[in-house]
Design an enzyme around this catalytic site. Sequence first.
Site, short mmCIF file in Angstrom:
data_model
loop_
_atom_site.label_atom_id
_atom_site.label_comp_id
_atom_site.label_asym_id
_atom_site.label_seq_id
_atom_site.Cartn_x
_atom_site.Cartn_y
_atom_site.Cartn_z
N ASP A 177 0.84 -1.19 0.00
CA ASP A 177 0.00 0.00 0.00
C ASP A 177 0.87 1.24 0.00
OD1 ASP A 177 -2.68 -0.61 0.08
OD2 ASP A 177 -2.88 -0.46 2.25
N TYR A 209 1.84 4.75 1.76
CA TYR A 209 1.70 5.22 3.15
C TYR A 209 0.37 5.97 3.28
CZ TYR A 209 6.73 4.25 3.59
OH TYR A 209 7.95 3.64 3.63
N PHE A 248 7.70 2.40 -0.50
CA PHE A 248 8.63 2.56 0.63
C PHE A 248 9.24 3.97 0.73
CE2 PHE A 248 8.70 -2.06 -0.07
CZ PHE A 248 8.33 -2.49 1.21
N HIS A 287 9.23 -9.28 5.45
CA HIS A 287 8.97 -7.85 5.25
C HIS A 287 9.86 -7.03 6.18
CE1 HIS A 287 6.72 -4.05 5.08
NE2 HIS A 287 6.25 -4.50 3.93
#
Length: 224
Positions: A66, A68, A79, A188
Amino acid sequence: MRVNIAPDWQSFLAPCFEAPYFEGLRSHLKAEKASGQTIYPPGPQIFEAFRLTALDQVKLIILGQDPYHGPGQAHGLSFSVPVGIKPPPSLANIFKELKSDLGLPLPSSGNLVPWAEQGVLMLNASLTVRANEPGSHAKIGWIHFTDELIARLSGQKQHLVFMLWGKFAQEKKSLIDPHKHFVLTAAHPSPFSADKGFFGCRHFSQANQWLVQHGMDPINWFLP
């Protein structure tokens, strides 16, 4: 929702843009905006990854889930955050692994545009999200778009590197031809899982070794 990207990406993604699900996706986003919902990233940056990374320069894909969902954070690259925004915990852990793997200093900024400009496509599986509601756009059509994109990149390009971090990203592995491309998987980088296989994965050095072996320039992972 305008799609302001280079002609080569427009042509490559035309089957996606012309698919029925994409019109439904557009309509959903328009309806949410009309109802007063805040959506991240801002409209002009939804396709920023495709503006910054030319199709013929793509070497490596880093897949996020997704954007942020906090104010000022998302700007269209998985990221990454704009200059001046504190790196979120997952990105901070990516920087720790970079330091461990390559000996690079911790960056002063969480802005990953220098990677994008070298051929790193930083792709989220969903390109939008409602403010403060992670996963809120996971079922509005983006998954169809990014799955088709990954499959098309796998089919039409050669010797790409795919970094799949976490269970969600690793579910895309079936879309990638492992005989043509280098698929790197790890936990992750989230604080909840980074110590379960992300730290110590050495993906950055492995990726560069692969690129050099196949006649491409390595990525300069250094960030100021």
